[in-house]
Each structure stands twice: as structure tokens, then as C-alpha cells.
Write an enzyme that holds these catalytic residues in place. Sequence first.
Site, short mmCIF file in Angstrom:
data_model
loop_
_atom_site.label_atom_id
_atom_site.label_comp_id
_atom_site.label_asym_id
_atom_site.label_seq_id
_atom_site.Cartn_x
_atom_site.Cartn_y
_atom_site.Cartn_z
N LYS A 155 40.48 41.51 37.42
CA LYS A 155 39.98 41.05 38.77
C LYS A 155 40.61 41.90 40.03
O LYS A 155 40.77 41.60 41.09
CB LYS A 155 40.64 39.50 39.33
CG LYS A 155 40.30 38.37 38.23
CD LYS A 155 38.94 38.16 38.49
CE LYS A 155 38.05 36.97 37.52
NZ LYS A 155 36.85 36.64 37.44
N SER A 306 33.26 31.61 30.18
CA SER A 306 34.08 30.53 30.76
C SER A 306 34.82 31.18 31.99
O SER A 306 35.08 30.16 32.96
CB SER A 306 35.03 29.57 30.00
OG SER A 306 35.86 30.32 29.64
N ASP A 307 35.19 32.38 31.93
CA ASP A 307 36.36 32.84 33.02
C ASP A 307 37.24 31.73 33.33
O ASP A 307 37.75 31.45 34.29
CB ASP A 307 35.46 33.12 34.08
CG ASP A 307 36.17 34.30 34.99
OD1 ASP A 307 36.90 35.01 34.55
OD2 ASP A 307 36.42 34.29 36.24
N HIS A 308 38.06 31.28 32.25
CA HIS A 308 39.07 30.37 31.97
C HIS A 308 40.20 31.01 32.62
O HIS A 308 40.80 31.85 32.17
CB HIS A 308 39.11 30.01 30.60
CG HIS A 308 40.34 28.99 30.28
ND1 HIS A 308 40.00 27.51 30.63
CD2 HIS A 308 41.42 28.97 30.09
CE1 HIS A 308 40.92 26.82 30.18
NE2 HIS A 308 42.13 27.70 29.96
#
Length: 416
Positions: A155, A306-308
Amino acid sequence: MNILLKSAKIFDTNNKDLHLKRRDILIKNGTIEKIAAKIDAPSKVKIIEYPNLHVSIGWFDNSVSFGEPGFEERETIANGLGTAAKSGFTDIVLNPTSHPIPDSSSDIVFLKNAAQGHATTMYPLGCLTVRGEGRDLAELYDMKSAGAVGYYDFKHALENSNLLKIALQYAQNFDGLVMSYPLDLKIAGKGLVNEGEVSTKLGLKGIPSLAEELQIARDLFILEYTGGKLHIPTISTAGSVKLIAEAKKKGLDVSCSVAIHNLFFTDDHLVEFDTHFKTMPPLRAKNDVKALIKGIKDGTIDTVTSDHIPMDIEQKRVEFDNAANGSIGLESAFGGLNTLLDLETTITLLTKGRERFGLDTPNIKEGEKATLTLFDPDFEYTFDANHILSTSKNSMFLGAKLKGKALGIVSNGQIV
């Protein structure tokens, strides 16, 4: 452990002889020994029966974050892998979000050792740059030798264009996968949510689609110059889909993913200032969601995730401006995706993507290692706190009506 799955409906589009057939599956010592219409249970075998039992090859998630080491209050590796298993995932790719951040071979070895013995297999990513600071390349080759499946400053956008160029050139020597987060920091500024009608009404600073698309355009120009393998994680805009489609038509070796919540929700859900919906990339507008779903169906978008991202209560129960980005997503991934798309598309998306990270795709076949996900695609329910297995509880799916539930996995000689 020996396991007998009774009357399981097999979902495997690559095997026409078994696809959509109900079969008994006998697994001995982690290997599929027999698949037949009926198998009499041998002694010392665990029998698994469920009224609407379906089985597919094990699901794969290429963007999962935990906390250990350094942020164990968010999530430990052990509980995170247990959550992944109960959510139907036999294999996950771990983002570099711990402290210290994994930017050396010894860090990768630590993570792999910490994940030993679990049903779900964890494949760590290493940072692309030292400490994820975007200044100097990390030990890419050494990390790959230790087991890293790619390189990503999680990110964090890489501002230095030349550094991305060098990374793509260097990684070609050992078939390394370079990942670049799509965000132009100067244009994004201090934005919190999608720039548009909703951000204006709420008085929140917006992040325009241009911030994502400009960075992707830059990265694709660099890729065209250097060659190599580039993965662009969690795109969120219609323009991004178009740019990547054009790059693929040129023959560039680029792949991309989208977070399931960016398909399920729009920025309209921000009206209550609920910090569960604060994510990066932000939730976008309806036209973006339509374009993303179209991109999935036509193959422009390679994988879903899921980008958990677990975040403890101190990071979320604060003013919207000060809240951390991110939502957990493992537990709701199948239900969310299966609610939006048909079952065949859903299972295809959940089982693809391993090859991009240099991993083998399992098979449902006698003599093969059992790497299976068990699920009920027709179970309808409202997602609530009782469905959350993670240590952190920051799910934007709370209250959502979902269809489809993972029952567990058979993997690494274990059943969860």
C-alpha cells in the site's frame, strides 16, 4: 489422518468427467486414494457428510495481512491461518506488514518457519525496497531463494520511477514478480475517500481516480520499456481496467487484482462515517464497480482478493479522518463474491492465480495430494459478529446479506 468425503458435488471445470458429479472421495495420508460413486468406509477413517456438500480445489488469496511479528494484537500467524482455513483458503500470500518489515532473507525464513504445521500454506512477500521506504532495492534475489513469491511495498506507492525500472530489469534474472501499488501520492494528497458527489456531500477530502490511473499508466510505460513481470494489486477504477486491458493487448506481462469489497460496496456506504468502510484504495462509484465486474468477466482482471487487513479497535473506533484504512475479508470472501457472481465464476476466481506467484495449481485426481475446499454455495445468511474468526473485528460486511459459506479445507494432511 484418513478422511472420507461422502456424496460431495465436485466443482472442477478442468475435469469434465468429475465436474458437477456427486462422488465419494477417500483421502489417505493426505493423498486422494479413490474417487467413486460409492465408497464403503474403511476402518479408522473420519467421515465427512453434509446435506449440500460441494468440493473444489483449494482456494487461493494473494493479498492477506496479519500482524505478527510486531502487531500481534491485530492478528497472529497461527490464528490468521486458522481463520483462512475455516474460510476455505488452502493457500495465501502474506503481505509485508509486520514489524520489523520483511526486507531480507532471514525475515522470510522466520515467517515461513512460523507458518509450519498449519493446514493452510502461507507464502510471504518481501518488501521491494529496504524497510519499504522506497529509496533502495531490498535483497530481492536472496529473499526469493528463501521463499518469497514476490516483492511489494504494501500500500505504499513507489515514487521513484527509476527504481521501478531497475527492479523490473533486475528481477528478470530470476523470474521475480514485482508489484507496484497504484497511487500517485501528489495527486491523492490528503484524500480519504473517493473524490465525487459523496465526498462533496460529506465534506471529506477526495482521492480522484486520476491518482490511481496516472500511476498505472506510468508503471505500464516502464514495463513496456524494461520487460519483466508486473502485478498491480487492488485496482478500483474504470480507467484502470481500460489501461490494463490495452496493455495486455500490447502483450505486456502485467496482471492485476481487485478487492472483493470494491466489487460489493460503493462510496454511498460512507454516509454514516463508519470507519469499517475506510479502505485504500477507497470505495468508488457505481460506474467503477460495473467496470470492475465487467473486467473480471472479460479476463482483464486476473484475480480477486479478500485484501484482508486486521486493525485493532484503537485504530478504528476513532474519528473518520484519524482511522486506519482496511477491513478484514477472509470470512466474508466466498459469501460476498458468490452473492455478486454465478458459482462457476466465483470458484474460478477463488482458485486461480497461483501460477503468477510461481506456485503449482492442485488437482482433484486419484494419486494427487489432497488440497480441497469444502463449501455450501446455497447457504444464505446475514453476516454478523459471530461469523468473525479474526482477532480484529473490523469487517465492512457486518450486516450484509450473503449467499454461500465455506465449511473448511482438507490440506497438508489435515482437515479443518
